[in-house]
Design a protein around this motif. Structure first.
Motif, short mmCIF file in Angstrom:
data_model
loop_
_atom_site.label_atom_id
_atom_site.label_comp_id
_atom_site.label_asym_id
_atom_site.label_seq_id
_atom_site.Cartn_x
_atom_site.Cartn_y
_atom_site.Cartn_z
N ASP A 1 0.82 -1.22 0.00
CA ASP A 1 0.00 0.00 0.00
C ASP A 1 0.85 1.27 0.00
O ASP A 1 0.43 2.30 -0.53
CB ASP A 1 -0.93 0.00 1.22
CG ASP A 1 -1.97 -1.11 1.14
OD1 ASP A 1 -2.25 -1.56 0.02
OD2 ASP A 1 -2.48 -1.52 2.21
N ASP A 2 2.03 1.20 0.61
CA ASP A 2 2.88 2.37 0.70
C ASP A 2 3.89 2.47 -0.44
O ASP A 2 4.71 3.40 -0.44
CB ASP A 2 3.64 2.35 2.04
CG ASP A 2 2.71 2.47 3.22
OD1 ASP A 2 1.63 3.06 3.05
OD2 ASP A 2 3.05 1.95 4.31
N ASP A 3 3.87 1.56 -1.38
CA ASP A 3 4.81 1.63 -2.50
C ASP A 3 4.36 2.66 -3.53
O ASP A 3 3.20 3.11 -3.53
CB ASP A 3 4.94 0.25 -3.16
CG ASP A 3 5.67 -0.73 -2.25
OD1 ASP A 3 6.41 -0.28 -1.37
OD2 ASP A 3 5.46 -1.95 -2.42
N PHE A 4 5.27 3.00 -4.42
CA PHE A 4 4.99 4.04 -5.41
C PHE A 4 3.96 3.56 -6.43
O PHE A 4 4.01 2.41 -6.90
CB PHE A 4 6.26 4.46 -6.14
CG PHE A 4 7.33 4.98 -5.22
CD1 PHE A 4 7.01 5.58 -4.02
CD2 PHE A 4 8.67 4.86 -5.56
CE1 PHE A 4 7.99 6.07 -3.17
CE2 PHE A 4 9.65 5.34 -4.71
CZ PHE A 4 9.31 5.94 -3.52
N GLU A 5 3.06 4.45 -6.79
CA GLU A 5 2.03 4.14 -7.78
C GLU A 5 2.59 4.40 -9.18
O GLU A 5 2.43 5.47 -9.76
CB GLU A 5 0.79 4.98 -7.53
CG GLU A 5 0.09 4.68 -6.22
CD GLU A 5 -0.63 3.34 -6.26
OE1 GLU A 5 -0.82 2.80 -7.37
OE2 GLU A 5 -1.00 2.85 -5.17
N SER A 6 3.27 3.41 -9.73
CA SER A 6 3.92 3.58 -11.03
C SER A 6 2.91 3.74 -12.16
O SER A 6 3.12 4.54 -13.08
CB SER A 6 4.83 2.37 -11.31
OG SER A 6 5.77 2.20 -10.28
N ASN A 7 1.79 3.02 -12.11
CA ASN A 7 0.79 3.14 -13.17
C ASN A 7 0.14 4.52 -13.18
O ASN A 7 -0.13 5.08 -14.25
CB ASN A 7 -0.29 2.06 -12.99
CG ASN A 7 0.21 0.68 -13.37
OD1 ASN A 7 0.96 0.52 -14.33
ND2 ASN A 7 -0.19 -0.33 -12.60
N PHE A 8 -0.07 5.07 -12.00
CA PHE A 8 -0.61 6.43 -11.95
C PHE A 8 0.36 7.43 -12.55
O PHE A 8 -0.04 8.37 -13.25
CB PHE A 8 -0.92 6.81 -10.50
CG PHE A 8 -1.20 8.27 -10.31
CD1 PHE A 8 -2.43 8.81 -10.65
CD2 PHE A 8 -0.21 9.11 -9.81
CE1 PHE A 8 -2.68 10.16 -10.49
CE2 PHE A 8 -0.46 10.47 -9.65
CZ PHE A 8 -1.70 10.99 -9.99
N LEU A 9 1.66 7.23 -12.31
CA LEU A 9 2.65 8.14 -12.87
C LEU A 9 2.65 8.08 -14.39
O LEU A 9 2.77 9.11 -15.06
CB LEU A 9 4.03 7.79 -12.31
CG LEU A 9 5.20 8.61 -12.83
CD1 LEU A 9 5.03 10.08 -12.48
CD2 LEU A 9 6.52 8.08 -12.27
N ILE A 10 2.51 6.87 -14.95
CA ILE A 10 2.46 6.74 -16.41
C ILE A 10 1.25 7.46 -16.98
O ILE A 10 1.33 8.20 -17.98
CB ILE A 10 2.47 5.26 -16.80
CG1 ILE A 10 3.81 4.62 -16.44
CG2 ILE A 10 2.18 5.09 -18.29
CD1 ILE A 10 3.86 3.13 -16.65
N ASP A 11 0.09 7.26 -16.35
CA ASP A 11 -1.13 7.93 -16.83
C ASP A 11 -1.01 9.44 -16.74
O ASP A 11 -1.40 10.17 -17.67
CB ASP A 11 -2.33 7.45 -16.01
CG ASP A 11 -2.59 5.96 -16.20
OD1 ASP A 11 -2.16 5.40 -17.23
OD2 ASP A 11 -3.22 5.35 -15.31
N LYS A 12 -0.49 9.91 -15.64
CA LYS A 12 -0.34 11.36 -15.47
C LYS A 12 0.63 11.93 -16.48
O LYS A 12 0.39 13.00 -17.07
CB LYS A 12 0.15 11.67 -14.05
CG LYS A 12 0.35 13.16 -13.78
CD LYS A 12 0.93 13.39 -12.42
CE LYS A 12 1.09 14.88 -12.17
NZ LYS A 12 1.97 15.54 -13.16
#
Length: 399
Positions: free
Chosen positions: A222-233
């Motif tokens: 839960d506390d790891d980086f949201e890599s998929n969100f970064l790609i979408d953004k």
């Protein structure tokens, strides 16, 4: 060992977060360097951004399980719109046994060169800045690959955890068989010692568990980086930035051009306005009134403190009553033979001045009436013997 282990983990976590790759700087640089409203320039800007994010996806697929689940193969990237069929064929045709993260970055540089050749880049420094931004984006992805390639050895946390266990076992044994001389406090100590050991165990082991949770910030916790969100953004933000080329509001006279403009606060926040004002620590100290006349006097420098600052000069001035002051060359190598100054033009001189304080003499100075400090001028031989300064000398200076 535990502190060193935790510091390494935290530093890797911070560096990973700093090199995740945000597209805003690249998109803004592309927008500022490739200057043209034609359709070709617009497509060049958009494809440069898309290629950089494609390189990010190819990198994250190999180091982040979340991105791997989203893009399990190259066909999924094609269906997501980050890759065309022609580009996929060209990517697969690159005959290389190693990773191909650099291929989309190379495409972006080729497009930048094409924009420069077609006249869309107006200056060479602008072209250099654009290439540098692309390289910086790629360098961040390379740092993530390096951290994933060479993780912290698994033996390190195992050794640390073993050392922690040995430490607490030692504490339990020693504290159990240690007795205080005072029998009245023995029963209290039997309760306090195990309690303190338990608290230490919870704190230290908990500290280690926190470090282990930060080992892989690109995982699925839960506390790891949201890599998929970064790609979408990145894809939507970068495309919107380059599409807003040459778009800005109309010029108008702003509110702050008024000489009487003051800061505006909401009614609830204005009462906290005086807090945190940048004020010097002694700015409120009043030592004189604004219209008060302050008397300013000249102050002679402390020339005695400069006694050993110029040891290599041939001229020096000493007090007239002292014949034993140290020579200007007292710091020279004693093995080097000094030449006698007799017959030379640059002789050493000894100057004496009248008794009286320097301040009184300075008060007599004026632009038209120079002060007379020295009354006697005598020749000094440089080969005289070394001796400590005389106590009767009131001022010593070298020139």
């Amino acid at each position: 060992m535990l502190a060193f282990f935790v510091s390494i983990i935290v530093e890797r976590w911070r560096t990973t977060f700093s090199n995740m790759g945000w597209i805003e700087n690249c998109a803004l640089t592309v927008n500022a360097i490739i200057i043209s409203k034609c359709e070709e320039a617009r497509l060049l800007r958009r494809n440069i951004i898309r290629y950089l994010i494609l390189a990010q996806i190819l990198t994250f697929r190999d180091i982040s399980i979340r991105v791997r689940r989203r893009f399990p193969n190259i066909d999924s990237i094609l269906k997501a719109g980050f890759l065309t069929e022609e580009e996929m064929d060209q990517l697969e045709n690159v005959d290389l046994a190693y990773n191909k993260y650099w291929v989309p970055v190379n495409w972006a540089i080729v497009l930048a060169n094409k924009a420069n050749a077609n006249g869309y880049v107006l200056s060479a420094p602008g072209m250099i800045s654009l290439i540098q931004e692309i390289k910086t984006f790629r360098s961040g992805l390379a740092t993530l690959c390096n951290y994933d390639w060479v993780p912290i050895p698994i033996a390190y946390p195992q050794v640390v955890f073993f050392a922690v266990r040995i430490y607490f076992l030692f504490c339990l044994v020693t504290r159990q068989y240690t007795r205080v001389p005072n029998k009245a406090f023995e029963s209290v100590q039997l309760f306090i010692r195990p309690f303190i050991t338990i608290i230490e165990f919870i704190c230290i082991v908990g500290w280690m568990k926190v470090a282990e949770a930060l080992l892989n910030p690109l995982g699925e916790d839960d506390d790891d980086f949201e890599s998929n969100f970064l790609i979408d953004k990145n894809i939507f933000t970068g495309m919107k930035i380059v599409d807003e080329f040459d778009e800005a509001p109309s010029l108008f006279e702003d509110h702050f051009s008024d000489p009487g403009a003051v800061p505006i606060y909401s009614a609830d926040s204005q009462k906290y306005h005086p807090h945190g004002v940048l004020v010097g620590s002694v700015s409120n100290v009043t030592l004189a009134q604004f219209d008060e006349k302050i008397t300013m006097v000249p102050v002679a420098p402390d020339i005695s403190s400069q006694e050993h600052q110029r040891p290599s000069l041939r001229r020096r001035f000493k007090s007239g009553s002292s014949q034993n002051c140290s020579r200007a060359g007292s710091l020279r190598n004693s093995q080097i033979r000094r030449q006698n100054s007799e017959g030379e033009n640059n002789d050493g001189y000894e100057l004496d001045y009248d008794p009286g304080t320097i301040a009184n003499k300075l008060n007599e100075l004026s632009p038209t009436r120079p002060g007379k400090f020295f009354t006697n001028l005598t020749k000094v031989d440089e080969n005289e013997e070394e001796s400590p300064p005389s106590s009767t000398a009131s001022a010593v200076s070298r020139v």
